[in-house]
Design a protein around this motif. Structure first.
Motif, PDB file in Angstrom:
ATOM      1  N   LEU A 103       0.840  -1.191   0.000  1.00 55.39           N
ATOM      2  CA  LEU A 103       0.000   0.000   0.000  1.00 55.39           C
ATOM      3  C   LEU A 103       0.876   1.242   0.000  1.00 55.39           C
ATOM      4  N   TYR A 104       0.709   2.062  -1.019  1.00 57.50           N
ATOM      5  CA  TYR A 104       1.368   3.359  -1.110  1.00 57.50           C
ATOM      6  C   TYR A 104       0.398   4.396  -0.551  1.00 57.50           C
ATOM      7  N   SER A 105       0.851   5.155   0.435  1.00 60.38           N
ATOM      8  CA  SER A 105      -0.057   6.112   1.055  1.00 60.38           C
ATOM      9  C   SER A 105       0.718   7.246   1.704  1.00 60.38           C
ATOM     10  N   PHE A 106      -0.028   8.265   2.158  1.00 64.32           N
ATOM     11  CA  PHE A 106       0.560   9.353   2.921  1.00 64.32           C
ATOM     12  C   PHE A 106       0.632   9.009   4.407  1.00 64.32           C
ATOM     13  N   GLY A 107       0.128   7.840   4.783  1.00 66.84           N
ATOM     14  CA  GLY A 107       0.093   7.481   6.196  1.00 66.84           C
ATOM     15  C   GLY A 107      -1.318   7.562   6.757  1.00 66.84           C
ATOM     16  N   PRO A 108      -1.456   7.453   8.073  1.00 67.96           N
ATOM     17  CA  PRO A 108      -2.784   7.319   8.687  1.00 67.96           C
ATOM     18  C   PRO A 108      -3.537   8.637   8.832  1.00 67.96           C
ATOM     19  N   GLY A 109      -3.961   9.197   7.713  1.00 65.77           N
ATOM     20  CA  GLY A 109      -4.749  10.412   7.736  1.00 65.77           C
ATOM     21  C   GLY A 109      -5.523  10.561   6.444  1.00 65.77           C
ATOM     22  N   ALA A 110      -6.694  11.199   6.522  1.00 66.73           N
ATOM     23  CA  ALA A 110      -7.530  11.490   5.362  1.00 66.73           C
ATOM     24  C   ALA A 110      -7.744  10.228   4.510  1.00 66.73           C
ATOM     25  N   SER A 141      -5.841   8.356   2.763  1.00 62.13           N
ATOM     26  CA  SER A 141      -4.872   7.272   2.927  1.00 62.13           C
ATOM     27  C   SER A 141      -5.218   6.383   4.116  1.00 62.13           C
ATOM     28  N   LEU A 142      -5.892   6.964   5.118  1.00 63.20           N
ATOM     29  CA  LEU A 142      -6.215   6.185   6.311  1.00 63.20           C
ATOM     30  C   LEU A 142      -7.222   5.085   6.012  1.00 63.20           C
ATOM     31  N   LYS A 143      -8.097   5.301   5.049  1.00 65.21           N
ATOM     32  CA  LYS A 143      -9.172   4.330   4.790  1.00 65.21           C
ATOM     33  C   LYS A 143      -8.637   2.924   4.536  1.00 65.21           C
ATOM     34  N   PRO A 144      -7.857   2.700   3.461  1.00 66.43           N
ATOM     35  CA  PRO A 144      -7.378   1.332   3.232  1.00 66.43           C
ATOM     36  C   PRO A 144      -6.354   0.887   4.257  1.00 66.43           C
ATOM     37  N   LEU A 145      -5.610   1.840   4.828  1.00 65.79           N
ATOM     38  CA  LEU A 145      -4.612   1.481   5.829  1.00 65.79           C
ATOM     39  C   LEU A 145      -5.298   0.847   7.038  1.00 65.79           C
ATOM     40  N   LEU A 146      -6.338   1.502   7.547  1.00 65.23           N
ATOM     41  CA  LEU A 146      -7.054   0.946   8.697  1.00 65.23           C
ATOM     42  C   LEU A 146      -7.788  -0.334   8.311  1.00 65.23           C
ATOM     43  N   ARG A 200      -2.024   8.979 -12.271  1.00 58.58           N
ATOM     44  CA  ARG A 200      -2.687  10.185 -11.796  1.00 58.58           C
ATOM     45  C   ARG A 200      -1.900  10.870 -10.676  1.00 58.58           C
ATOM     46  N   GLY A 201      -0.852  10.208 -10.199  1.00 58.49           N
ATOM     47  CA  GLY A 201      -0.022  10.821  -9.164  1.00 58.49           C
ATOM     48  C   GLY A 201      -0.753  11.031  -7.861  1.00 58.49           C
ATOM     49  N   GLN A 202      -1.615  10.088  -7.495  1.00 52.44           N
ATOM     50  CA  GLN A 202      -2.390  10.217  -6.267  1.00 52.44           C
ATOM     51  C   GLN A 202      -2.250   8.975  -5.403  1.00 52.44           C
ATOM     52  N   VAL A 203      -2.298   9.179  -4.109  1.00 50.06           N
ATOM     53  CA  VAL A 203      -2.369   8.079  -3.157  1.00 50.06           C
ATOM     54  C   VAL A 203      -3.755   8.118  -2.509  1.00 50.06           C
ATOM     55  N   PRO A 204      -4.178   6.963  -1.980  1.00 49.96           N
ATOM     56  CA  PRO A 204      -3.475   5.689  -1.884  1.00 49.96           C
ATOM     57  C   PRO A 204      -3.541   4.883  -3.184  1.00 49.96           C
ATOM     58  N   THR A 237      -6.656   1.746  -7.337  1.00 53.00           N
ATOM     59  CA  THR A 237      -6.600   3.112  -6.837  1.00 53.00           C
ATOM     60  C   THR A 237      -7.980   3.548  -6.335  1.00 53.00           C
ATOM     61  N   GLU A 238      -8.021   4.736  -5.755  1.00 49.95           N
ATOM     62  CA  GLU A 238      -9.206   5.340  -5.133  1.00 49.95           C
ATOM     63  C   GLU A 238      -9.466   4.645  -3.791  1.00 49.95           C
ATOM     64  N   SER A 239      -9.425   5.442  -2.731  1.00 50.80           N
ATOM     65  CA  SER A 239      -9.416   4.906  -1.370  1.00 50.80           C
ATOM     66  C   SER A 239     -10.597   3.989  -1.044  1.00 50.80           C
ATOM     67  N   THR A 240     -11.803   4.419  -1.342  1.00 47.29           N
ATOM     68  CA  THR A 240     -12.971   3.601  -1.018  1.00 47.29           C
ATOM     69  C   THR A 240     -13.042   2.364  -1.901  1.00 47.29           C
TER      70      THR A 240
END
Length: 256
Positions: free
Chosen positions: A4-11, A13-18, A50-54, A64-67
């Motif tokens: 998982l590529y993400s910014f970490g546990p926030g916004a 990025s937090l969705k798939p991480l959690l 698209r240069g976006q995480v997660p 791609t796309e958090s949800t």
């Protein structure tokens, strides 16, 4: 194999991480540093153009796309603890909440976040540095948003976004006064996806999110933060991010 590529546990990025921690799935976290614009580096745009995480890499397939990633995990790992109901009516209720957070709640909170956080970062760059960063952003709308943040969002825009935030907070508070969790009596992706945006609002928006004005919302935020998976996610993410090396440097070394 999951990465998982993400910014970490926030916004977002937090969705798939959690979700990954709640489902107990083994994965490799790859934290991308937004302050260094790593998500706009060429190596990352090969993963998500698209240069976006997660972004989730599952055996070479990039989702791609958090949800969408969260729903994908439900489909790909049906034997892991479920975060989606089995009853069709409850599934629909869950999706109403995940659709709402993606299309309404997230956006108004995001604009205020950009004004408070991205704006100062963008203004700290010289004109030349800023233009160099912006031209690497693949999405025209994101380029425009960076320019708006650098200039400062108009007051009428910020006022309207704050109005929408108040509408959102009222909706969450009302629902949580009726039910323990957003989609009913079970903890689901509806809770994870909305928690990703609401968590921390009791600090950043303490005038409207507090124990006096929104006791049920604050209790729900605390309830999720107390879950073992959530505690583990924040603890491990903090240590893993601190220990990581810049990807750009690693890429250069790999090519050397």
């Amino acid at each position: 194999m999951l990465t998982l590529y993400s910014f970490g546990p926030g916004a977002n990025s937090l969705k798939p991480l959690l979700a990954l921690y709640e489902k107990g799935l083994e994965f490799t976290p790859r934290f991308v540093d937004p302050t260094k614009f790593e998500h706009h580096e060429e190596w990352f745009k090969k993963i998500n153009p698209r240069g976006q995480v997660p972004a989730l890499d599952h055996d070479g397939n990039v989702i791609t796309e958090s949800t969408v990633i969260c729903e994908y995990l439900e489909d790909a790992f049906p034997d892991a603890p479920r975060l989606r109901p089995t009853d069709p009516v409850q599934i629909a209720e869950m999706r109403v909440w995940t659709k709402w957070v993606d299309e309404y709640f997230c956006w108004c909170v995001s604009t205020i976040g950009w004004e408070r956080g991205i704006g100062p970062m963008a203004r700290a760059l010289s004109d030349e540095e800023f233009e160099e960063k912006v031209k690497r952003i693949p999405i025209p709308e994101q380029q425009a948003k960076w320019r708006s943040a650098r200039a400062g969002f108009p007051k009428e825009v910020l006022n309207e976004e704050m109005r929408k935030i108040r509408v959102s907070i009222d909706r969450l508070e009302k629902r949580l006064s009726e039910s323990t969790w957003l989609a009913g009596e079970d903890y689901t992706l509806a809770d994870i996806c909305n928690f990703a945006i609401a968590n921390g609002m009791e600090k950043g928006f303490d005038d409207i999110v507090n124990t006096a004005a929104t006791p049920n919302l604050v209790a729900w935020i605390e309830r999720i933060n107390a879950r073992p998976a959530c505690i583990e996610m924040f603890a491990k993410s903090k240590s893993e991010f601190a220990a990581r090396k810049p990807f750009a440097k690693s890429e250069e070394q790999a090519q050397a």
